[in-house]
Scaffold this motif. Sequence first.
Motif, short mmCIF file in Angstrom:
data_model
loop_
_atom_site.label_atom_id
_atom_site.label_comp_id
_atom_site.label_asym_id
_atom_site.label_seq_id
_atom_site.Cartn_x
_atom_site.Cartn_y
_atom_site.Cartn_z
N GLY A 64 0.86 -0.98 0.00
CA GLY A 64 -0.06 0.38 -0.03
C GLY A 64 0.65 1.32 0.37
O GLY A 64 0.35 2.56 0.27
N THR A 65 2.20 1.40 0.08
CA THR A 65 3.06 2.52 -0.23
C THR A 65 3.48 2.99 -1.52
O THR A 65 3.18 1.60 -2.56
N ARG A 66 3.45 3.90 -2.15
CA ARG A 66 4.08 4.13 -3.26
C ARG A 66 5.07 4.86 -2.81
O ARG A 66 5.58 6.35 -2.38
N LEU A 67 6.70 4.60 -3.02
CA LEU A 67 7.49 4.96 -2.95
C LEU A 67 8.53 6.07 -3.78
O LEU A 67 8.31 5.87 -4.98
N LEU A 68 8.69 7.38 -3.05
CA LEU A 68 8.79 8.21 -4.29
C LEU A 68 10.70 8.56 -3.48
O LEU A 68 10.56 9.05 -2.64
N LEU A 69 11.07 8.29 -4.46
CA LEU A 69 13.06 9.42 -4.45
C LEU A 69 13.82 10.54 -4.72
O LEU A 69 12.53 11.01 -5.78
N GLY A 70 14.40 10.93 -3.70
CA GLY A 70 14.17 12.49 -3.79
C GLY A 70 15.45 12.88 -3.52
O GLY A 70 16.88 11.70 -3.33
N GLY A 71 16.37 13.69 -5.25
CA GLY A 71 17.93 13.27 -4.79
C GLY A 71 18.10 14.33 -6.19
O GLY A 71 17.27 14.80 -7.17
N ARG A 72 19.43 14.62 -6.35
CA ARG A 72 20.20 14.84 -7.61
C ARG A 72 20.52 14.10 -8.91
O ARG A 72 21.14 14.83 -10.13
N SER A 73 19.86 12.88 -8.82
CA SER A 73 20.32 11.97 -9.56
C SER A 73 19.52 12.19 -10.73
O SER A 73 18.04 12.40 -10.19
N THR A 86 13.38 16.07 -7.68
CA THR A 86 14.85 16.71 -7.75
C THR A 86 14.93 17.93 -5.89
O THR A 86 14.24 18.74 -6.20
N VAL A 87 16.15 17.11 -5.54
CA VAL A 87 16.05 17.87 -4.41
C VAL A 87 17.57 17.74 -4.07
O VAL A 87 18.79 17.18 -4.64
N ASN A 88 18.72 18.94 -4.02
CA ASN A 88 19.54 19.17 -3.48
C ASN A 88 19.67 20.25 -2.22
O ASN A 88 19.20 21.63 -2.44
N LEU A 89 19.92 19.89 -0.72
CA LEU A 89 19.49 20.39 0.18
C LEU A 89 20.43 21.70 0.47
O LEU A 89 20.49 21.62 1.40
N ALA A 90 21.66 21.67 0.01
CA ALA A 90 22.42 21.81 0.26
C ALA A 90 22.29 22.93 -0.50
O ALA A 90 22.77 24.28 -0.27
N THR A 91 21.62 23.32 -1.61
CA THR A 91 21.65 24.83 -2.64
C THR A 91 20.91 25.15 -2.77
O THR A 91 20.30 26.18 -3.48
N ASP A 92 18.84 23.57 -3.05
CA ASP A 92 18.30 24.93 -3.33
C ASP A 92 17.95 26.18 -2.53
O ASP A 92 18.16 25.82 -1.76
N ARG A 93 16.88 26.55 -3.12
CA ARG A 93 15.93 27.48 -2.57
C ARG A 93 14.39 27.21 -2.25
O ARG A 93 14.05 26.01 -2.64
N PRO A 94 13.34 27.38 -1.02
CA PRO A 94 12.74 27.00 -0.31
C PRO A 94 12.48 27.65 -1.54
O PRO A 94 10.81 26.26 -1.76
N GLN A 95 11.29 27.79 -2.54
CA GLN A 95 10.71 28.36 -3.68
C GLN A 95 10.29 27.41 -4.56
O GLN A 95 9.06 26.80 -4.54
#
Length: 308
Positions: free
Chosen positions: A25-34, A40-49
Amino acid sequence: MRILVLGATGYLGGHVAGRLRALPGTRLLLGGRSPGADVTVNLATDRPQALARELASAAPDAVVNCAGATGADPLTLAEVNARGPALLCAALREAAPAARLVHLGSAAEYGPGTPGVRVTESDPAGPAGQYGATKLAGTVAVTASGLDAVVLRVGNPVGPGAPPTGLPGRVAALLAGAGSDPDATLRLGDLSAHRDFVDVRDVARAAQLAATAVGPLPPLLNVGGGEAIPVRELVRRLAVVAGFRGRVVEAGGGGAARSAQVSWQCSDITAAHAALGWRPSHGLDASLAALWAAAGPRPAGPEGVPAP
């Protein structure tokens, strides 16, 4: 249920993602730079918006943040461990304020412990180095965010896939290189510290339980083995598992500076059991056997060639 995992390419994140992927019952989503990331997530450089737009599109019911930096320079530690959680919380408040956030913290946030005493979530934090300080800053950002959030303060993870950047993985790599040579010598740093080791598979189970729990959770939960093990004993047991017949030599002060500053570390895990029904299910011997099975040399085939 849609669960987004950040840092799924890392040691802890890979195990967390693997466990959630198998959850019915789980839909897994992967977040990262690849390029293959769902978000698409880069916690070191992304802006909040920008991150908020990505999260709004993904619409997760829960987010598990496994992203973190360990043996990095001070700037990277601050960007990933401190700025990253603050950024994530800001974006979630805008895009998915009802989502459950599970953030993986570190027992290093507590700093030096008192021998014989298990540290509880209400005890003051006093990290001894930059890593612990930046992880503590991330924890503060999460617990003060106003979100439905919980920080899992993880002890020293051990088990299959342990990277060579940590002591268990590094020792396993050295043992694999030494083989069964009785004249081999492993030269390590100071092994006198006591650490609270927890199997990485148990960490993944705690993250799964926290992400899917119904109702509010405490803001902070210790996830450890609940026992202080001498690092020297871990090395000895791993050497036995590997069939190592040589010598282990402690080269004085060659270990990490934190070992000298934090000689004892042990977490009280009572609250995690009360809130999640979680206890570690893998003992240290089982963790080391799984670590060696994944990291040790492959058995030889009939022609003496390592099996595929």
